[in-house]
Scaffold this motif. Structure first.
Motif, PDB file in Angstrom:
ATOM      1  N   GLN A 101      69.859  81.206  42.184  1.00 12.90           N
ATOM      2  CA  GLN A 101      70.104  81.420  43.616  1.00 12.90           C
ATOM      3  C   GLN A 101      71.231  82.406  43.860  1.00 12.90           C
ATOM      4  OE1 GLN A 101      70.154  77.386  45.226  1.00 12.90           O
ATOM      5  NE2 GLN A 101      68.116  77.848  46.004  1.00 12.90           N
ATOM      6  N   LEU A 102      72.116  82.523  42.873  1.00 13.34           N
ATOM      7  CA  LEU A 102      73.184  83.511  42.943  1.00 13.34           C
ATOM      8  C   LEU A 102      72.592  84.913  42.942  1.00 13.34           C
ATOM      9  CD1 LEU A 102      76.202  82.821  42.954  1.00 13.34           C
ATOM     10  CD2 LEU A 102      76.275  83.478  40.549  1.00 13.34           C
ATOM     11  N   LEU A 103      71.676  85.136  42.002  1.00 15.68           N
ATOM     12  CA  LEU A 103      71.004  86.441  41.917  1.00 15.68           C
ATOM     13  C   LEU A 103      70.213  86.717  43.190  1.00 15.68           C
ATOM     14  CD1 LEU A 103      69.667  86.449  38.236  1.00 15.68           C
ATOM     15  CD2 LEU A 103      71.470  87.879  39.207  1.00 15.68           C
ATOM     16  N   MET A 104      69.555  85.671  43.661  1.00 15.32           N
ATOM     17  CA  MET A 104      68.754  85.809  44.869  1.00 15.32           C
ATOM     18  C   MET A 104      69.634  86.245  46.045  1.00 15.32           C
ATOM     19  SD  MET A 104      65.703  85.527  45.495  1.00 15.32           S
ATOM     20  CE  MET A 104      64.367  84.800  46.317  1.00 15.32           C
ATOM     21  N   GLY A 105      70.751  85.581  46.172  1.00 13.41           N
ATOM     22  CA  GLY A 105      71.673  85.911  47.263  1.00 13.41           C
ATOM     23  C   GLY A 105      72.120  87.359  47.183  1.00 13.41           C
ATOM     24  N   LEU A 106      72.506  87.795  45.969  1.00 12.83           N
ATOM     25  CA  LEU A 106      72.955  89.173  45.793  1.00 12.83           C
ATOM     26  C   LEU A 106      71.852  90.156  46.154  1.00 12.83           C
ATOM     27  CD1 LEU A 106      74.977  88.972  42.457  1.00 12.83           C
ATOM     28  CD2 LEU A 106      75.835  89.560  44.726  1.00 12.83           C
ATOM     29  N   THR A 107      70.638  89.832  45.705  1.00 14.97           N
ATOM     30  CA  THR A 107      69.517  90.733  45.986  1.00 14.97           C
ATOM     31  C   THR A 107      69.289  90.863  47.486  1.00 14.97           C
ATOM     32  OG1 THR A 107      68.535  89.829  43.997  1.00 14.97           O
ATOM     33  CG2 THR A 107      67.130  91.219  45.365  1.00 14.97           C
ATOM     34  N   ILE A 108      69.398  89.737  48.185  1.00 10.02           N
ATOM     35  CA  ILE A 108      69.148  89.781  49.629  1.00 10.02           C
ATOM     36  C   ILE A 108      70.238  90.584  50.329  1.00 10.02           C
ATOM     37  CG2 ILE A 108      69.146  88.349  51.697  1.00 10.02           C
ATOM     38  CD1 ILE A 108      67.651  86.271  49.740  1.00 10.02           C
ATOM     39  N   VAL A 109      71.487  90.378  49.900  1.00 11.80           N
ATOM     40  CA  VAL A 109      72.574  91.164  50.489  1.00 11.80           C
ATOM     41  C   VAL A 109      72.316  92.654  50.245  1.00 11.80           C
ATOM     42  CG1 VAL A 109      75.032  91.711  50.324  1.00 11.80           C
ATOM     43  CG2 VAL A 109      74.271  89.332  50.340  1.00 11.80           C
ATOM     44  N   ALA A 110      71.950  92.989  49.015  1.00  9.88           N
ATOM     45  CA  ALA A 110      71.690  94.392  48.683  1.00  9.88           C
ATOM     46  C   ALA A 110      70.534  94.938  49.512  1.00  9.88           C
ATOM     47  CB  ALA A 110      71.382  94.532  47.195  1.00  9.88           C
ATOM     48  N   ALA A 111      69.481  94.125  49.661  1.00  5.78           N
ATOM     49  CA  ALA A 111      68.309  94.583  50.420  1.00  5.78           C
ATOM     50  C   ALA A 111      68.672  94.868  51.866  1.00  5.78           C
ATOM     51  CB  ALA A 111      67.200  93.533  50.347  1.00  5.78           C
ATOM     52  N   VAL A 112      69.470  93.963  52.445  1.00  6.26           N
ATOM     53  CA  VAL A 112      69.838  94.161  53.846  1.00  6.26           C
ATOM     54  C   VAL A 112      70.729  95.395  53.996  1.00  6.26           C
ATOM     55  CG1 VAL A 112      71.134  93.164  55.766  1.00  6.26           C
ATOM     56  CG2 VAL A 112      69.541  91.743  54.470  1.00  6.26           C
ATOM     57  N   LEU A 113      71.636  95.602  52.998  1.00  4.49           N
ATOM     58  CA  LEU A 113      72.543  96.744  53.073  1.00  4.49           C
ATOM     59  C   LEU A 113      71.807  98.065  52.874  1.00  4.49           C
ATOM     60  CD1 LEU A 113      75.772  95.692  51.158  1.00  4.49           C
ATOM     61  CD2 LEU A 113      75.518  96.211  53.585  1.00  4.49           C
ATOM     62  N   PHE A 114      70.935  98.112  51.863  1.00  4.56           N
ATOM     63  CA  PHE A 114      70.364  99.401  51.458  1.00  4.56           C
ATOM     64  C   PHE A 114      68.954  99.635  51.974  1.00  4.56           C
ATOM     65  CE2 PHE A 114      73.491  98.294  48.116  1.00  4.56           C
ATOM     66  CZ  PHE A 114      74.423  99.266  48.450  1.00  4.56           C
ATOM     67  N   MET A 115      68.324  98.597  52.522  1.00  2.72           N
ATOM     68  CA  MET A 115      66.975  98.793  53.057  1.00  2.72           C
ATOM     69  C   MET A 115      66.911  98.341  54.509  1.00  2.72           C
ATOM     70  SD  MET A 115      64.318  97.804  49.996  1.00  2.72           S
ATOM     71  CE  MET A 115      63.964  96.283  50.804  1.00  2.72           C
ATOM     72  N   PRO A 116      67.661  98.989  55.398  1.00  4.45           N
ATOM     73  CA  PRO A 116      67.551  98.579  56.800  1.00  4.45           C
ATOM     74  C   PRO A 116      66.109  98.784  57.270  1.00  4.45           C
ATOM     75  CG  PRO A 116      68.716 100.662  56.618  1.00  4.45           C
ATOM     76  CD  PRO A 116      68.519 100.157  55.226  1.00  4.45           C
ATOM     77  N   GLY A 117      65.617  97.846  58.022  1.00  2.00           N
ATOM     78  CA  GLY A 117      64.222  97.942  58.447  1.00  2.00           C
ATOM     79  C   GLY A 117      63.286  97.293  57.445  1.00  2.00           C
ATOM     80  N   GLY A 118      63.834  96.817  56.318  1.00  2.00           N
ATOM     81  CA  GLY A 118      63.038  96.075  55.362  1.00  2.00           C
ATOM     82  C   GLY A 118      62.090  96.940  54.557  1.00  2.00           C
ATOM     83  N   MET A 119      61.216  96.260  53.805  1.00  2.00           N
ATOM     84  CA  MET A 119      60.305  96.979  52.920  1.00  2.00           C
ATOM     85  C   MET A 119      59.345  97.869  53.693  1.00  2.00           C
ATOM     86  SD  MET A 119      59.613  93.695  50.531  1.00  2.00           S
ATOM     87  CE  MET A 119      58.420  94.413  49.408  1.00  2.00           C
ATOM     88  N   ALA A 120      58.970  97.425  54.901  1.00  2.00           N
ATOM     89  CA  ALA A 120      57.994  98.190  55.672  1.00  2.00           C
ATOM     90  C   ALA A 120      58.525  99.582  56.003  1.00  2.00           C
ATOM     91  CB  ALA A 120      57.642  97.444  56.956  1.00  2.00           C
ATOM     92  N   ALA A 121      59.845  99.689  56.167  1.00  2.00           N
ATOM     93  CA  ALA A 121      60.421 100.971  56.575  1.00  2.00           C
ATOM     94  C   ALA A 121      60.785 101.836  55.380  1.00  2.00           C
ATOM     95  CB  ALA A 121      61.660 100.724  57.443  1.00  2.00           C
ATOM     96  N   THR A 122      60.713 101.247  54.186  1.00  2.00           N
ATOM     97  CA  THR A 122      61.219 101.966  53.011  1.00  2.00           C
ATOM     98  C   THR A 122      60.407 103.217  52.650  1.00  2.00           C
ATOM     99  OG1 THR A 122      62.214  99.947  52.209  1.00  2.00           O
ATOM    100  CG2 THR A 122      61.898 101.704  50.596  1.00  2.00           C
ATOM    101  N   PRO A 123      59.062 103.151  52.629  1.00  2.00           N
ATOM    102  CA  PRO A 123      58.317 104.380  52.290  1.00  2.00           C
ATOM    103  C   PRO A 123      58.688 105.555  53.190  1.00  2.00           C
ATOM    104  CG  PRO A 123      56.844 102.498  52.368  1.00  2.00           C
ATOM    105  CD  PRO A 123      58.159 102.023  52.876  1.00  2.00           C
ATOM    106  N   ALA A 124      58.815 105.285  54.488  1.00  2.00           N
ATOM    107  CA  ALA A 124      59.161 106.359  55.422  1.00  2.00           C
ATOM    108  C   ALA A 124      60.545 106.916  55.108  1.00  2.00           C
ATOM    109  CB  ALA A 124      59.101 105.840  56.859  1.00  2.00           C
ATOM    110  N   ARG A 125      61.476 106.008  54.718  1.00  2.00           N
ATOM    111  CA  ARG A 125      62.834 106.466  54.396  1.00  2.00           C
ATOM    112  C   ARG A 125      62.843 107.324  53.140  1.00  2.00           C
ATOM    113  NH1 ARG A 125      67.324 103.858  56.055  1.00  2.00           N
ATOM    114  NH2 ARG A 125      68.071 103.579  53.945  1.00  2.00           N
ATOM    115  N   ILE A 126      62.022 106.905  52.152  1.00  2.88           N
ATOM    116  CA  ILE A 126      61.944 107.698  50.915  1.00  2.88           C
ATOM    117  C   ILE A 126      61.356 109.077  51.219  1.00  2.88           C
ATOM    118  CG2 ILE A 126      60.844 107.859  48.657  1.00  2.88           C
ATOM    119  CD1 ILE A 126      61.046 104.769  48.531  1.00  2.88           C
ATOM    120  N   MET A 127      60.280 109.089  51.992  1.00  2.00           N
ATOM    121  CA  MET A 127      59.657 110.364  52.345  1.00  2.00           C
ATOM    122  C   MET A 127      60.656 111.269  53.071  1.00  2.00           C
ATOM    123  SD  MET A 127      56.792 110.372  51.033  1.00  2.00           S
ATOM    124  CE  MET A 127      56.069 111.876  51.705  1.00  2.00           C
ATOM    125  N   ALA A 128      61.419 110.662  53.980  1.00  3.62           N
ATOM    126  CA  ALA A 128      62.393 111.451  54.735  1.00  3.62           C
ATOM    127  C   ALA A 128      63.438 112.031  53.779  1.00  3.62           C
ATOM    128  CB  ALA A 128      63.058 110.586  55.805  1.00  3.62           C
TER     129      ALA A 128
END
Lengths: 322, 252
Positions: free
Chosen positions: A286-313
């Motif tokens: 759960q420690l790893l899980m927590g870190l991953t979620i924090v990282a996801a929220v920090l580095f992937m605003p808009g979640g996974m759905a928005a990520t392809p568009a961000r990469i393309m941009a």
């Protein structure tokens, strides 16, 4: 990602899901089925959180109520009738959501989060350690519901493959239904409420009724997920209604990207996948899980759905710089 | 005599010990642009909020076409034909101009149960939205995302949304606020056009614009109506000059 590549990607994933039981082991097929069921759960919550702007922190209540409904409707030595148990479980969840919605939808913002949680906790204690809920261990579902219609057996949920495809069909049906809802006049009103409820009122919309309808529909669909979950694993426990479960599904929606049905599905897959990987690595997963979620929220605003568009941009941006 | 659409009698609103509106009487007639003037804190916003149903009055009666509507909420009043725009732009910033107005128009025939309808292609709502956009002078902007437009255009959209609901009474809260002179002039032209078939209440600070378009002016001070009459009457009223127009009267 433009809509065409996005469609191709979705179809490819779908083909993989459909072909999975032919190649993957039963263990992983069950895990994919679990993901699909939680995807239904996450999509139902996304209707509230992502599209209507209602952050419900008690969505597990409806999931659990339907799971208990099917368990309680199943006789000890016989299967329940699928065509009765399924609609009855969904209706039980939707009815609970309707009644709870009458109260909670009078509040806004942080208070809404609090009261949805409070009602879910009340529902939890209806089943936790009570005779109705089968004590703290929950109830075993010894027989999966029977799909026989007047002597004809279209499929048998005791067959793992049949059950798997039943879950796939359910997920697709819910996805399709929600797509229709969101495209319809009703869905546009929900999105308007998320954007600016006050203006919707002054434009002549009885927003409370719309929110109540959305809350009820979301509860019913969460119930559909709870029903399938109970049938897949063959038992129900009070934990299905716990606030952890409400938090998990909220995480799926946030990880996937709020206001995006495909994102909710991806979020469900990501959370289950990460749990699987991390529990295999360490006891303190759960420690790893927590870190991953924090990282996801920090580095992937808009979640996974928005990520392809961000990469393309990012890629296109790089090109113009050169 | 022209047809009275909206009439408030003895409208009073208290906030705790504060009397924000006291015994306000106001009538809106079809074909008449009625301006509501007053310094900050005079109670103009409280007045328009009570007329639109955003705020319940503490006392008094509001009638629409002769019927008592005091107890109706804002959405119920919108449904019967009372529309309002807001002082602080109150649009759906992420939607296109067309969708802002289409959603407004959809409220007339909401059809919430027809799940198979593609809302974006509801012919009546789209048609009404386009007509409202054209009327408000936003033609050609249909596909712009509302939040990316200039302030003046957003003010126009604010009006277009009210028009898309087919309102017969328009309650406009400072539609000219923050507009440039050219945009202002356009809006004044628009208001002149709109009042032919509707009743308009215009809450406004811009004195020149008010005297250019108003047929009737009500001046409020300290929550009370100080004077109500034709622009000429108001301009020449010693009370109004003393209370509000002081400086401008000196210049003239």
């Amino acid at each position: 990602m433009n809509s065409r590549t996005s469609t191709i990607f979705k179809l490819a994933v779908m083909a993989g899901v459909l072909a999975f039981p032919a190649f993957g082991s039963d263990f992983y097929a069950e895990m994919v089925a679990k993901v699909l069921i939680l995807a239904i759960f996450a999509m139902s919550l996304d209707l509230l959180v992502g599209f209507t702007g209602l952050v419900s922190f008690g969505h597990a209540a409806y999931f659990g109520i339907a799971a208990y409904a099917v368990a309680l409707m199943t006789p000890k030595y016989d299967p329940a009738n699928l065509w009765l148990a399924l609609p009855a479980s969904i209706l039980a969840a939707a009815a609970a959501a309707f009644v709870i919605g009458l109260f909670v939808l009078r509040t806004k913002g942080i208070y809404f989060i609090m009261v949805t949680l409070a009602f879910a906790q009340m529902a939890y204690y209806v089943f936790h350690d009570t005779p109705l809920g089968g004590g703290s261990d929950g109830i075993y579902l010894n027989f999966k519901p029977d799909a026989t219609i007047a002597g004809w057996v279209p499929f048998d949920l005791n067959e793992p493959h049949h059950l798997y495809y039943f879950v796939v069909a359910a997920m697709l049906a819910v996805y399709g239904l929600l797509k229709l809802v969101l495209r319809s006049p009703f869905g546009r009103v929900l999105v308007g409420i998320r954007s600016n409820e006050h203006r919707m009122l002054s434009l002549g919309y009885a927003t409370f009724r719309y929110k109540l309808a959305a809350f009820t529909l979301a509860g019913g669909l969460a119930g559909f997920a709870g029903f399938l979950y109970a049938v897949l694993f063959g038992f129900v426990t009070p934990e299905y209604l716990s606030w952890h479960k409400s938090g998990d599904v909220l995480l799926m929606v946030i990880l996937g990207g709020m206001g995006n049905l495909a994102g909710a599905i991806a979020g469900a897959a990501a959370l289950v996948g990460l749990q699987e990987i991390f529990t295999g690595m360490t006891k303190h997963w759960q420690l790893l899980m927590g870190l991953t979620i924090v990282a996801a929220v920090l580095f992937m605003p808009g979640g996974m759905a928005a990520t392809p568009a961000r990469i393309m941009a990012r890629i296109n941006g790089g090109k113009t710089n050169e | 005599m022209s047809e009275v659409l909206l009439a408030a009698e003895g409208m009073t609103r208290r906030f705790g010990g504060l009397l924000a509106n006291r015994d306000v009487n106001i009538q809106l007639e079809r074909g008449v642009l009625h301006a509501l003037l007053g310094p900050n804190g005079a109670g103009k916003s409280t007045c328009i909020n009570m007329l639109s149903g955003d705020l319940p009055p503490s006392e008094g009666t509001i009638r629409y076409k002769g019927e008592d509507i005091t107890a109706l909420t804002s959405y119920q009043r919108s449904k019967i034909g009372i529309g309002r725009s807001y002082q602080r732009t109150n649009i759906f910033p992420k939607f296109t101009v067309l969708e802002n107005c289409r959603l407004a128009a959809q409220s007339r025939k909401p059809r919430p149960w027809s799940l198979l309808t593609n809302a974006l292609r509801m012919p009546e709502a789209v048609e009404r939205a386009r007509a409202a956009i054209a009327e408000a002078g936003l033609s050609g902007r249909e596909d712009r995302v509302a939040g990316t437009m200039s302030h003046g255009e957003q003010r126009q959209l604010e009006i277009a949304m009210v028009l898309a609901t087919d309102a017969e009474v328009l309650l406009l809260d400072e539609p000219l606020a923050g507009m440039g002179s050219e945009e202002s002039a356009q809006m004044v032209t628009l208001l002149n056009r709109l009042k032919a078939t509707r009743a308009i209440l215009l809450v406004e600070h811009d004195m020149d614009a008010v005297f250019a378009v108003a047929d009737r002016i009500t001046v409020m001070v300290n929550g009370q109506v100080l004077e109500s009459g034709s622009p000429e009457q108001i301009r020449n009223s010693p009370d109004v000059q003393a209370a509000y127009l002081g400086h401008e009267a000196e210049h003239e």
